[in-house]
Design a protein around this motif. Sequence first.
Motif, PDB file in Angstrom:
ATOM      1  N   LYS A 137      22.317  50.501 -10.442  1.00 34.32           N
ATOM      2  CA  LYS A 137      22.004  49.071 -10.536  1.00 34.32           C
ATOM      3  C   LYS A 137      21.548  48.492  -9.199  1.00 34.32           C
ATOM      4  O   LYS A 137      20.904  47.449  -9.151  1.00 34.32           O
ATOM      5  N   ALA A 138      21.923  49.157  -8.115  1.00 37.96           N
ATOM      6  CA  ALA A 138      21.553  48.679  -6.781  1.00 37.96           C
ATOM      7  C   ALA A 138      21.508  49.872  -5.844  1.00 37.96           C
ATOM      8  O   ALA A 138      21.859  50.995  -6.216  1.00 37.96           O
ATOM      9  N   GLN A 139      21.093  49.619  -4.607  1.00 35.56           N
ATOM     10  CA  GLN A 139      20.998  50.707  -3.634  1.00 35.56           C
ATOM     11  C   GLN A 139      22.393  51.219  -3.272  1.00 35.56           C
ATOM     12  O   GLN A 139      23.337  50.454  -3.105  1.00 35.56           O
ATOM     13  N   VAL A 140      22.509  52.523  -3.162  1.00 35.78           N
ATOM     14  CA  VAL A 140      23.753  53.175  -2.745  1.00 35.78           C
ATOM     15  C   VAL A 140      23.446  54.023  -1.515  1.00 35.78           C
ATOM     16  O   VAL A 140      22.433  54.719  -1.469  1.00 35.78           O
ATOM     17  N   GLU A 141      24.322  53.960  -0.536  1.00 37.43           N
ATOM     18  CA  GLU A 141      24.154  54.776   0.666  1.00 37.43           C
ATOM     19  C   GLU A 141      25.197  55.885   0.670  1.00 37.43           C
ATOM     20  O   GLU A 141      26.385  55.634   0.464  1.00 37.43           O
ATOM     21  N   VAL A 142      24.740  57.114   0.889  1.00 40.63           N
ATOM     22  CA  VAL A 142      25.639  58.260   0.986  1.00 40.63           C
ATOM     23  C   VAL A 142      25.445  58.893   2.357  1.00 40.63           C
ATOM     24  O   VAL A 142      24.348  59.363   2.682  1.00 40.63           O
ATOM     25  N   ALA A 189      28.656  51.573  -2.055  1.00 41.80           N
ATOM     26  CA  ALA A 189      27.950  51.012  -3.207  1.00 41.80           C
ATOM     27  C   ALA A 189      28.312  49.538  -3.364  1.00 41.80           C
ATOM     28  O   ALA A 189      29.249  49.032  -2.736  1.00 41.80           O
ATOM     29  N   GLN A 190      27.565  48.858  -4.239  1.00 39.07           N
ATOM     30  CA  GLN A 190      27.812  47.440  -4.484  1.00 39.07           C
ATOM     31  C   GLN A 190      28.678  47.215  -5.731  1.00 39.07           C
ATOM     32  O   GLN A 190      29.057  46.086  -6.019  1.00 39.07           O
ATOM     33  N   SER A 191      28.944  48.272  -6.479  1.00 37.64           N
ATOM     34  CA  SER A 191      29.750  48.125  -7.694  1.00 37.64           C
ATOM     35  C   SER A 191      30.484  49.427  -7.971  1.00 37.64           C
ATOM     36  O   SER A 191      30.121  50.497  -7.461  1.00 37.64           O
ATOM     37  N   GLU A 192      31.524  49.331  -8.810  1.00 36.73           N
ATOM     38  CA  GLU A 192      32.299  50.516  -9.179  1.00 36.73           C
ATOM     39  C   GLU A 192      31.428  51.521  -9.924  1.00 36.73           C
ATOM     40  O   GLU A 192      31.478  52.729  -9.662  1.00 36.73           O
ATOM     41  N   ASP A 193      30.621  51.040 -10.874  1.00 36.68           N
ATOM     42  CA  ASP A 193      29.777  51.942 -11.656  1.00 36.68           C
ATOM     43  C   ASP A 193      28.849  52.751 -10.758  1.00 36.68           C
ATOM     44  O   ASP A 193      28.706  53.973 -10.924  1.00 36.68           O
ATOM     45  N   ASP A 194      28.219  52.070  -9.795  1.00 34.61           N
ATOM     46  CA  ASP A 194      27.287  52.778  -8.908  1.00 34.61           C
ATOM     47  C   ASP A 194      28.009  53.771  -8.012  1.00 34.61           C
ATOM     48  O   ASP A 194      27.495  54.853  -7.709  1.00 34.61           O
ATOM     49  N   ALA A 195      29.213  53.416  -7.572  1.00 33.86           N
ATOM     50  CA  ALA A 195      29.971  54.321  -6.699  1.00 33.86           C
ATOM     51  C   ALA A 195      30.309  55.611  -7.431  1.00 33.86           C
ATOM     52  O   ALA A 195      30.136  56.714  -6.896  1.00 33.86           O
ATOM     53  N   TYR A 196      30.773  55.495  -8.668  1.00 30.61           N
ATOM     54  CA  TYR A 196      31.151  56.698  -9.411  1.00 30.61           C
ATOM     55  C   TYR A 196      29.927  57.466  -9.904  1.00 30.61           C
ATOM     56  O   TYR A 196      29.966  58.697 -10.024  1.00 30.61           O
ATOM     57  N   PHE A 197      28.835  56.750 -10.179  1.00 34.27           N
ATOM     58  CA  PHE A 197      27.584  57.440 -10.508  1.00 34.27           C
ATOM     59  C   PHE A 197      27.155  58.308  -9.325  1.00 34.27           C
ATOM     60  O   PHE A 197      26.810  59.483  -9.487  1.00 34.27           O
ATOM     61  N   ALA A 198      27.191  57.722  -8.124  1.00 38.64           N
ATOM     62  CA  ALA A 198      26.787  58.472  -6.932  1.00 38.64           C
ATOM     63  C   ALA A 198      27.735  59.632  -6.667  1.00 38.64           C
ATOM     64  O   ALA A 198      27.305  60.731  -6.283  1.00 38.64           O
ATOM     65  N   LEU A 199      29.047  59.422  -6.882  1.00 43.10           N
ATOM     66  CA  LEU A 199      30.002  60.509  -6.701  1.00 43.10           C
ATOM     67  C   LEU A 199      29.681  61.662  -7.651  1.00 43.10           C
ATOM     68  O   LEU A 199      29.685  62.832  -7.247  1.00 43.10           O
ATOM     69  N   GLY A 200      29.387  61.344  -8.913  1.00 42.47           N
ATOM     70  CA  GLY A 200      29.042  62.387  -9.866  1.00 42.47           C
ATOM     71  C   GLY A 200      27.807  63.158  -9.456  1.00 42.47           C
ATOM     72  O   GLY A 200      27.752  64.391  -9.575  1.00 42.47           O
ATOM     73  N   TYR A 201      26.822  62.442  -8.931  1.00 45.24           N
ATOM     74  CA  TYR A 201      25.572  63.086  -8.535  1.00 45.24           C
ATOM     75  C   TYR A 201      25.785  64.044  -7.367  1.00 45.24           C
ATOM     76  O   TYR A 201      25.367  65.209  -7.416  1.00 45.24           O
TER      77      TYR A 201
END
Length: 469
Positions: free
Chosen positions: A28-33, A45-57
């Motif tokens: 939904k927004a930019q995520v930095e890893v 991340a800017q949201s819980e969904d994006d944080a866990y999406f990035a973790l899964g990736y």
Amino acid sequence: VVLAVAVAVYLQLQKPVYEGKITLQGLKAQVEVLYDDYGVPHIYAQSEDDAYFALGYVHAQDRLFQMEMLRRASGGRLAEVLGEDLIPVDKMFRTLRLNKFAREHAQKFMNGDTADFQRAAHAYQKGVNTYVREGKTPLEFTIIGIPKQEFAPEDIYLAVGFMSFGFAEGIRADPGLDMIRSEWGDAYLADLAVQTPSEAVRIKSYPGTGKTLNDSLIVSLHNALERLPIPLWQGSNGWVIAGDRTASGFPILANDTHIGFGQPAVWYEAHLEYPGFSFYGHHIAGIPFGLLGNNEFAGWGLTMFENDETDFFVETTNPANANEVKFQDGWEPIQTREEIIKVKGKPDVKLEVKTTRHGNIMNGLFDVPEAGNPVALSWILTSQTNEALQAIYQFNHFSPFNDIQQAVARFSAPGLNVMYADRAGNIAWWAVAKLPIRPAHVQPKFFLDGSSGKDEYQGFYDFSKNPQA
């Protein structure tokens, strides 16, 4: 030289991507890893969904083959890609019915997205599956010829089941102890202290704040585990000290989860940040939430509880009907289901799994014409509702001390010791598991009588009775 250069270039191209920019559908927004020098991802991340999406990736990028082997092992699907040598492993896990456990719990707990843990878990798997579809194919998949397949909620519970199997020592210990007693007598058990010695020091609880069935079962379990391509999760120790005993005035917690060595390592470290949430922890392949770690308020660690959560019941077959077993004054039907094990380059193998009121009959694990009476395995993991996923999510997201107490009470299996310390100065230890109430005469280290009804569980202890301080 040309070949060597080509191989070197190819291997370099297979490495995970640790810098640069990628565009992924689903965020939904930019995520930095940011990867540190040890390869640990720090996700902002800017949201819980994006944080866990990035973790899964990133988890899939680094550990997809490990995830694949774990779900195939627990689900009894290794022979499908590794050949007939793995049939005994698949038979063992199918007989333990971890695949059935996973399907039922995924249907019960992951069929929606209204709860916080559901949304986070679904986001994690979306990230994993985005990498499966769009990311590089890991080298192991190419060498072995394994197809990349997307992950489903039941795969999370296959990982929970595999962890529980590693902790269920009774599955391996009880057949051996029962064989020693039946073949050599109680004198040979004296040094093993199977019965708790009367002089044993008890941990205080502070509630305030081949030829025979046994031979075949032992050998079959051993042989199957010898072929397992991933390590079992066993061991660990830990301690926690109150702030009035430290130089800083704050508690100190130490935890060594010395699981069997594996390459890659069993644990996957990751750090997640989004508004209102900060967590650094250690994850298991395929499980969205960290089993141990710390947030900004507290830290916690885990060891094996080593509680006895398995029992073998010897059934009595009806002489007039081999598909019935005795219970008290009557006969009960044996439930049967057929499992199809696919084998690479060979015909499918059919496995008939039989079940009684006590659990799955283990005789099907091995090929012995006269294996004696049916022996059924009763296991807390497969006989009780399992809320480990909800509890682990709470571990990661709690702040008040009462939250963690509510979370630990949700565990039924596997049995764990949870060590805890927080910035408010609280320290704690809980032995978490669903503990059965057994009749006074029962020694659960030996096979029990499944026909008389005298060895049955009399219920379960309330969590307040579990050892804790």
